[in-house]
Design an enzyme around this catalytic site. Structure first.
Site, PDB file in Angstrom:
ATOM      1  N   GLY A   6       2.272 -58.168 -37.506  1.00 57.76           N
ATOM      2  CA  GLY A   6       1.435 -57.009 -37.240  1.00 57.76           C
ATOM      3  C   GLY A   6       0.165 -57.438 -36.515  1.00 57.76           C
ATOM      4  O   GLY A   6       0.105 -58.517 -35.926  1.00 57.76           O
ATOM      5  N   ARG A   7      -0.860 -56.588 -36.576  1.00 58.07           N
ATOM      6  CA  ARG A   7      -2.113 -56.925 -35.898  1.00 58.07           C
ATOM      7  C   ARG A   7      -3.030 -57.804 -36.736  1.00 58.07           C
ATOM      8  O   ARG A   7      -3.944 -58.434 -36.221  1.00 58.07           O
ATOM      9  CB  ARG A   7      -2.861 -55.648 -35.499  1.00 58.07           C
ATOM     10  CG  ARG A   7      -2.389 -55.108 -34.163  1.00 58.07           C
ATOM     11  CD  ARG A   7      -3.344 -54.081 -33.596  1.00 58.07           C
ATOM     12  NE  ARG A   7      -3.361 -52.865 -34.388  1.00 58.07           N
ATOM     13  CZ  ARG A   7      -4.458 -52.277 -34.833  1.00 58.07           C
ATOM     14  NH1 ARG A   7      -5.642 -52.801 -34.604  1.00 58.07           N
ATOM     15  NH2 ARG A   7      -4.378 -51.163 -35.522  1.00 58.07           N
TER      16      ARG A   7
ATOM     17  N   GLU B 101      -4.235 -61.556 -35.801  1.00 60.26           N
ATOM     18  CA  GLU B 101      -5.202 -61.845 -34.741  1.00 60.26           C
ATOM     19  C   GLU B 101      -6.616 -61.989 -35.289  1.00 60.26           C
ATOM     20  O   GLU B 101      -7.428 -62.705 -34.716  1.00 60.26           O
ATOM     21  CB  GLU B 101      -5.138 -60.781 -33.636  1.00 60.26           C
ATOM     22  CG  GLU B 101      -5.697 -59.438 -34.001  1.00 60.26           C
ATOM     23  CD  GLU B 101      -5.522 -58.395 -32.905  1.00 60.26           C
ATOM     24  OE1 GLU B 101      -4.709 -58.605 -31.986  1.00 60.26           O
ATOM     25  OE2 GLU B 101      -6.213 -57.356 -32.980  1.00 60.26           O
TER      26      GLU B 101
ATOM     27  N   CYS C  34       7.092 -62.312 -36.703  1.00 60.90           N
ATOM     28  CA  CYS C  34       6.399 -61.480 -35.726  1.00 60.90           C
ATOM     29  C   CYS C  34       5.130 -62.173 -35.213  1.00 60.90           C
ATOM     30  O   CYS C  34       5.207 -63.238 -34.625  1.00 60.90           O
ATOM     31  CB  CYS C  34       6.115 -60.109 -36.346  1.00 60.90           C
ATOM     32  SG  CYS C  34       5.595 -58.840 -35.180  1.00 60.90           S
ATOM     33  N   HIS C  35       3.954 -61.596 -35.442  1.00 61.49           N
ATOM     34  CA  HIS C  35       2.695 -62.198 -35.006  1.00 61.49           C
ATOM     35  C   HIS C  35       2.132 -63.190 -36.014  1.00 61.49           C
ATOM     36  O   HIS C  35       1.100 -63.815 -35.767  1.00 61.49           O
ATOM     37  CB  HIS C  35       1.647 -61.107 -34.747  1.00 61.49           C
ATOM     38  CG  HIS C  35       1.917 -60.284 -33.523  1.00 61.49           C
ATOM     39  ND1 HIS C  35       2.899 -59.335 -33.465  1.00 61.49           N
ATOM     40  CD2 HIS C  35       1.319 -60.274 -32.302  1.00 61.49           C
ATOM     41  CE1 HIS C  35       2.904 -58.760 -32.270  1.00 61.49           C
ATOM     42  NE2 HIS C  35       1.961 -59.317 -31.543  1.00 61.49           N
TER      43      HIS C  35
ATOM     44  N   TYR D 284       7.312 -62.916 -32.479  1.00 66.76           N
ATOM     45  CA  TYR D 284       7.381 -61.775 -31.573  1.00 66.76           C
ATOM     46  C   TYR D 284       7.300 -62.331 -30.145  1.00 66.76           C
ATOM     47  O   TYR D 284       6.451 -63.185 -29.863  1.00 66.76           O
ATOM     48  CB  TYR D 284       6.236 -60.797 -31.850  1.00 66.76           C
ATOM     49  CG  TYR D 284       6.362 -59.536 -31.047  1.00 66.76           C
ATOM     50  CD1 TYR D 284       7.406 -58.647 -31.287  1.00 66.76           C
ATOM     51  CD2 TYR D 284       5.473 -59.245 -30.025  1.00 66.76           C
ATOM     52  CE1 TYR D 284       7.558 -57.496 -30.542  1.00 66.76           C
ATOM     53  CE2 TYR D 284       5.611 -58.088 -29.272  1.00 66.76           C
ATOM     54  CZ  TYR D 284       6.658 -57.222 -29.531  1.00 66.76           C
ATOM     55  OH  TYR D 284       6.815 -56.083 -28.783  1.00 66.76           O
TER      56      TYR D 284
END
Length: 197
Positions: A89-90, A93, A119-120, A139
């Site tokens: 997900g975000r 980051e 993913c991330h 991802y």
């Protein structure tokens, strides 16, 4: 290995399925999962995001659930845990900007403990400097970042040493199965069925 203690590092707008599904699935087979986020406590929650794939060049994001944390980040000691899960997900980051997150991740690699990331999530692993020499996936948009961290890329769920990686939540069945194999989880369906009567 049964009754394993697993640490899961989550954050705001982490991918809903990539947090909720492994959190519940790992508990369903007898593991204890502690979900933590920097600067938040056990009475707090993180907001999740649902990432859907509808034929666009990237995913579509919508609001997910409020996911309740089990512990405060400062209440846990990584060495007390047998394994680590880093969802996508975000959230990765910004989570990769916390020294305590990177230190926790490094512990699991230095101790050669099982790690599952999807993913991330590998953005955090790259920032922690632990990917050199690994074969992983993530991802696809994260590929340049993880390759720059020294790993080699594959296009499928893969286990390399202590690390299991997947590209996104559609990989869950294989990603979770490979992680359970790495954990040494044995599921006795026959005895479960017998006790269910």
């Amino acid at each position: 290995m049964t009754g394993t203690q697993i640490l899961m590092i989550v954050g705001d707008f982490g991918e809903d399925y990539e947090i909720m599904v492994p959190f519940q699935a790992l508990q369903a087979v007898g593991h204890e999962v502690h979900a933590v986020c920097p600067e938040k406590g056990a009475d707090d929650s993180v907001k999740t995001a649902v990432h859907d794939f509808r034929g666009d060049q990237t995913y579509l994001e919508t609001r997910g659930h409020d996911f309740a944390l089990t512990h405060g980040f400062d209440e846990v000691t990584p060495s007390d845990y047998d394994a680590l899960v880093v969802p996508g997900g975000r959230a990765p980051e910004y989570l990769r900007g916390y020294d305590e997150v990177l230190d926790a991740v490094r512990h699991f690699f230095e101790a050669d403990k099982p790690v599952a990331s999807i993913c991330h999530g590998p953005q955090i692993l790259a920032a922690a400097g632990v990917l050199d020499g690994y074969e992983i996936t993530a991802y696809p948009a994260v590929r340049p970042e993880v390759e720059a961290a020294g790993c080699s890329w594959v296009d499928e769920v893969t286990t390399d040493g202590n690390l299991v990686t997947g590209q996104a939540w559609p990989d869950h069945p294989e990603w979770i199965a490979q992680f359970l194999d790495l954990l040494g989880t044995e599921i006795d369906h026959a005895s479960e069925a017998a006790t269910a009567d």
